[in-house]
Write an enzyme that holds these catalytic residues in place. Structure first.
Site, mmCIF file in Angstrom:
data_model
loop_
_atom_site.group_PDB
_atom_site.id
_atom_site.type_symbol
_atom_site.label_atom_id
_atom_site.label_comp_id
_atom_site.label_asym_id
_atom_site.label_seq_id
_atom_site.Cartn_x
_atom_site.Cartn_y
_atom_site.Cartn_z
ATOM 1 N N THR A 525 0.830 -1.205 0.000
ATOM 2 C CA THR A 525 0.000 0.000 0.000
ATOM 3 C C THR A 525 0.863 1.253 0.000
ATOM 4 O O THR A 525 0.606 2.204 -0.735
ATOM 5 C CB THR A 525 -0.939 0.018 1.220
ATOM 6 O OG1 THR A 525 -1.742 -1.155 1.204
ATOM 7 C CG2 THR A 525 -1.840 1.232 1.197
ATOM 8 N N LYS A 526 1.895 1.256 0.825
ATOM 9 C CA LYS A 526 2.818 2.393 0.866
ATOM 10 C C LYS A 526 3.510 2.565 -0.483
ATOM 11 O O LYS A 526 3.781 3.672 -0.931
ATOM 12 C CB LYS A 526 3.850 2.150 1.972
ATOM 13 C CG LYS A 526 4.938 3.203 2.065
ATOM 14 C CD LYS A 526 5.856 2.899 3.234
ATOM 15 C CE LYS A 526 7.141 3.679 3.093
ATOM 16 N NZ LYS A 526 8.315 2.882 2.825
ATOM 17 N N ASP A 527 3.734 1.454 -1.155
ATOM 18 C CA ASP A 527 4.425 1.470 -2.444
ATOM 19 C C ASP A 527 3.501 1.882 -3.588
ATOM 20 O O ASP A 527 3.894 2.669 -4.457
ATOM 21 C CB ASP A 527 4.991 0.066 -2.709
ATOM 22 C CG ASP A 527 5.666 -0.048 -4.063
ATOM 23 O OD1 ASP A 527 6.507 0.819 -4.362
ATOM 24 O OD2 ASP A 527 5.367 -0.989 -4.817
ATOM 25 N N LEU A 692 11.182 8.567 2.372
ATOM 26 C CA LEU A 692 9.954 7.779 2.297
ATOM 27 C C LEU A 692 10.264 6.288 2.225
ATOM 28 O O LEU A 692 9.595 5.468 2.865
ATOM 29 C CB LEU A 692 9.131 8.208 1.079
ATOM 30 C CG LEU A 692 7.771 7.528 0.903
ATOM 31 C CD1 LEU A 692 6.881 7.792 2.102
ATOM 32 C CD2 LEU A 692 7.102 8.003 -0.371
ATOM 33 N N LEU A 695 10.917 4.753 5.600
ATOM 34 C CA LEU A 695 9.852 4.896 6.601
ATOM 35 C C LEU A 695 9.031 3.621 6.681
ATOM 36 O O LEU A 695 8.598 3.078 5.670
ATOM 37 C CB LEU A 695 8.949 6.071 6.209
ATOM 38 C CG LEU A 695 7.958 6.576 7.247
ATOM 39 C CD1 LEU A 695 8.683 7.074 8.480
ATOM 40 C CD2 LEU A 695 7.116 7.697 6.636
#
Length: 861
Positions: A525-527, A692, A695
């Site tokens: 999801t972050k990616d 980012l 993180l």
């Protein structure tokens, strides 16, 4: 997919049993006399009102708070203002706990299992249908559910508070006002946070509270029900539920975990389990006072007591000995004493079957990049150095695969390794000892995160063969973890190579031809954003299922799900019920972490309900085995296009020059490390610049939830749907939505995430010189997503189909609104020069608000 129930009666129960009771008990709570908070209970309702009115009028959080102090207090000194705000926080944190307890007390009244999906109903319905009964028996034989508790830093309640919540819930259920009064006072005086960061062992102890107090009973109760249902129809039973554990074993990015940590946690889990066994055995001993069982009772008492309390006790796997003695007692009761109290013995036998000597399987996890370095270190030492060329790391993947030989060896290490390498070698050796003491299942999986090639798995196998393990007794399951969008695309090709490797094929045969594969929702999801992450994992599961079936491998997907929808959370049982026959779904495994643990498994009742939901999802999915319409070429092409549009929108946002600085300045992202809630760092590059890619997904999602914007849970959905509407494909999208339970679940969970967003809190940012345009971009996508999702689902408001959940969320959001404003107030003040003392106080103020906000969200971070 379970049908939506009529909600009028449940809404009435919720209003009477939850909302009304909370308001009543909250008024009692606000009048309790606590140290140093004489007038806090009086001022807090006024503060709530000021916050609501201020935000409604578009005021900045700092302005709202300053006007409140000017209007209702005589405080002008910064220290006095911050001191009162801290007292407000303390009260609100406990109001959240009170609401949790009131809601949990009504759990059984508000939640009923869909009877038509239960094993009992299915068996009764097909009692005379032998082919279906045979199919059910085969499904039960294949079905399994593994819940893995993980120590992610969003479980803020310490064990002391969890115990109070448990007792308070029971007092509310019993309408015991005297006990409630005492417990609320205890709650007011009990600390909610750690003065220092917990160690991995501390985290393990905190999570073990749930093992000891809820899972130990709930899992056994579920298994008993399964046994009884199957026995009624003369079907053979099977252990379905397994528990897993990550604290002490998950060392990916956690420099504080070492081999001795893993060893200590394994011993701790064992000892807690034997204390549970001993607690149950004392009841048996008190009841079974008949002749013929004395010897077995004495043996059991001695061995259980020693393993539970004697620190010098020699540890070995004694589960067979326990069951032998218990079965002898059982036989005597049945033969000579009319089966009196045999149910107590059966219950303990069942628990020994479930938990053995280990309670929960301790998984080991490490990053592939670390493991490659360890492999390189070992290759540099004799006798391995003669097997590989010096430039091995520069070779192609195919060349590496040709060289990997799986030679057993004892390495003569010529130099001291670095800390990570040393830990990896030591833990590989230590796993063998854990298995000997606690049983094979105590520690049998090694998870390779960031797995990008087949050699990552095969090289790890070599590390085992070079450090004390033999080919014939390699009782380890090697588990690749595919996390990013690109990794998921290449996962099937990697597994095809592994399945074709002669050594690995032989190893899998010894492990029952079963392969565990972990998929990471958080990092995907972050990616790639919410829709692309879910769609990538769906496609990844489809291709991995196909390649595993081609090689006759039984596949068990291990889903690395976080609490919120942005990290794979939400109503997870609906995902499993909606997979379709093309996805291996009979071995369900998922992580349970953060507030999800206490909210879904915090009591025996809620744990049983949520475990049943997952098992029922596996049953209904396995029996129906419907084709998933998302795999029809036209539908798949449509979702491919939508996911790509959402991905493009999310990546454009992520690459915006203000993206990281927006989070750094306006959320408590940089301060999360001060919260003392985790043994693991907030980011992977230590004290370096905030990037980012470094993180952690948890910190990333938490930061957005603090802003009440929840961007990872919706961003790109509106754009993707609008583009389809513009292209004239809306009828196609609507048709797919109506036919696909999987897509419905994605939409519902997205709406849940959006329901916990409130852009009015930061509406003043629209006029900000630096971030105004960026905030507007976020807000526009939120409004577009809301508009398109409501149009697609046919609902008038977000989560209209789930009015109880909607009301619960709305009440919780109302409770913690002042916390959000206090946090924004502190962060705004920190952007200006402060003296060292004020800066420390403001940072502490901002950090303390995180606890209550996340606790209230239950699956927010």
């Amino acid at each position: 997919m379970p049908k939506l129930r009529l909600t009028t009666q449940r809404e009435s129960i919720f209003n009477n049993e939850v909302i009304s009771k909370f308001e009543l008990f909250n008024s009692l709570f606000l009048t309790l006399p606590f140290y140093k908070i004489k007038d806090t209970g009086t001022l807090l309702p006024l503060f709530f009102k000021s916050c609501e009115e201020g935000i409604a009028n578009g005021a900045k959080p700092a302005q709202v708070i300053e006007e409140f102090f000017a209007k209702y207090t005589s405080y002008t000194d910064r220290k006095d203002i911050i001191d009162l705000l801290f007292r407000f926080i303390q009260y609100i944190e406990r109001q959240v706990v009170l609401f949790d307890a009131v809601e949990d007390a009504s759990f059984t009244k508000l939640n009923t299992t869909d009877e038509q999906s239960t094993l009992a109903f299915i068996l009764k319905k097909n009692a005379d249908n032998k082919p279906v009964l045979a199919k059910i028996e085969k499904l039960i034989d294949e079905l399994s559910l593994r819940l893995v508790l993980t120590a992610h830093p969003t479980q803020f309640y310490p064990g002391t508070v969890l115990a109070i919540i448990t007792d308070l819930t029971q007092a509310i259920r019993d309408n015991d006002l005297t006990s409630m009064n005492s417990l609320l006072q205890q709650l007011g005086k009990t600390p909610f946070f750690n003065k220092k960061s917990p160690t991995p062992v501390d985290e393990a102890l905190n999570l073990a509270w749930f093992l000891e107090n809820t899972f130990y009973f709930a899992a056994a109760n579920i298994q008993e029900e399964i046994d009884q249902n199957l026995d009624e129809y003369n079907l053979e039973t099977k252990k379905i539920l397994e528990l897993g554990f990550w604290p002490g074993g998950d060392r990916d990015g956690n420099p504080n975990i070492h081999a001795d940590t893993t060893l200590e946690v394994s011993k701790m889990l064992r000892q807690i389990l034997f204390r549970c066994y001993y607690r149950d055995f004392r009841v048996i001993k008190r009841r079974i006072t008949f002749r013929g069982v004395e010897e077995n009772i004495t043996k059991l008492h001695d061995v259980l007591y020693k393993n539970a309390f004697d620190q010098t006790c020699e540890l070995q796997d004694i589960s067979i000995e326990l069951k032998e003695n218990l079965n002898k007692i059982k036989d005597t009761l049945l033969e000579e004493h009319e089966g009196l109290f045999v149910d107590l013995v059966n219950d303990l036998i069942r628990k020994v079957d479930l938990y053995g000597n280990y309670f929960a399987s301790l998984d080991i996890r490490q990053d592939s990049r670390v493991l490659r370095n360890v492999h390189a270190y070992c290759r540099a030492n004799k006798p391995i150095s003669s097997l590989y060329p010096a430039d091995y790391d520069k070779l192609s993947e195919a060349e590496k695969l040709d060289l990997i030989s799986f030679k057993e060896a004892t390495i003569a290490y010529a130099s001291e390794p670095d800390a990570l390498t040393k830990d990896t070698i030591e833990v590989i050796k230590e796993i063998k000892g854990i298995q000997q003491r606690n049983g094979e299942k105590a520690c049998h999986r090694f998870i390779i995160s960031n797995c990008q090639q087949a050699s990552d798995i095969l090289q790890l196998i070599e590390l085992f063969l070079w450090n004390g393990w033999s080919k014939d007794s390699l009782t380890i399951d090697f588990v690749p973890l595919f996390e990013t969008v690109n990794d998921l695309k290449g996962a099937a090709a990697i597994m095809d190579i592994l399945y074709s490797n002669p050594f690995y094929k032989a190893h899998l045969a010894k492990r029952g031809n079963k392969q565990h594969i972990m998929l990471g929702y958080s990092d995907s999801t972050k990616d790639g954003g919410y829709l692309m992450a879910n769609w990538s994992i769906f496609n990844g599961k489809t291709s991995l299922s196909a390649v595993s079936a081609k090689h006759n491998i039984q596949l068990a997907f291990f889903d690395g799900r976080g609490g919120p929808p942005a990290r794979g959370g939400g109503k997870t049982h609906r995902f499993y019920a909606s997979m379709g026959k093309e996805i291996a779904n009979k071995n369900m495994q998922l992580t349970v972490q953060g507030q999800t643990i206490s909210s879904q498994y915090g009591s025996v009742e809620s744990a049983e309900f949520n475990i049943e939901q997952l098992i029922n999802a596996g049953l209904t999915s396995g029996l129906k085995e419907k084709h998933n319409v998302l795999l029809d070429p036209e539908n798949k092409a449509l979702l491919d296009e939508m996911a790509e549009d959402a991905y493009t929108a999310f990546v454009d946002l992520r690459e915006h020059k203000l993206f990281v600085s927006y989070l750094e300045k306006l959320s408590p992202l940089k301060l999360l490390s001060q919260a003392n809630i985790s043994s693991r760092p907030v980011k992977r590059n230590g004290g370096g610049e905030m990037k980012l890619e470094d993180l952690r997904a948890i910190s990333f999602v938490t930061a957005w939830s603090m802003l009440k914007q929840n961007v990872p849970g919706f961003y790109g959905m509106g754009t993707a749907l609008k583009n389809q509407e513009k292209a004239g494909n809306w009828d196609k999208v609507l048709k797919v939505y109506e036919e696909s339970d999987y897509l419905k679940t994605i939409v519902d969970n997205c709406m849940m995430s959006m329901s916990k967003s409130d852009f009015t809190i930061t509406a003043h940012m629209a006029a900000d010189k630096e971030f105004g345009a960026f905030w507007t971009q976020l807000h526009n996508e939120f409004e577009l997503a809301k508009q398109m999702l409501l149009k697609l689902s046919g609902q008038a408001t977000l989560m209209a189909n789930y009015p109880i959940d909607k009301k619960s969320i709305a009440t919780r959001e109302k409770i913690i609104l002042p916390l959000v404003l206090i946090q924004h107030f502190a962060l705004e003040k920190l952007q200006h020069d402060q003296n060292e003392k004020d800066q420390h106080a403001l940072e502490k103020l901002a950090v303390r608000t995180v606890f209550g906000i996340v606790n209230a969200g239950r699956n927010l971070a």
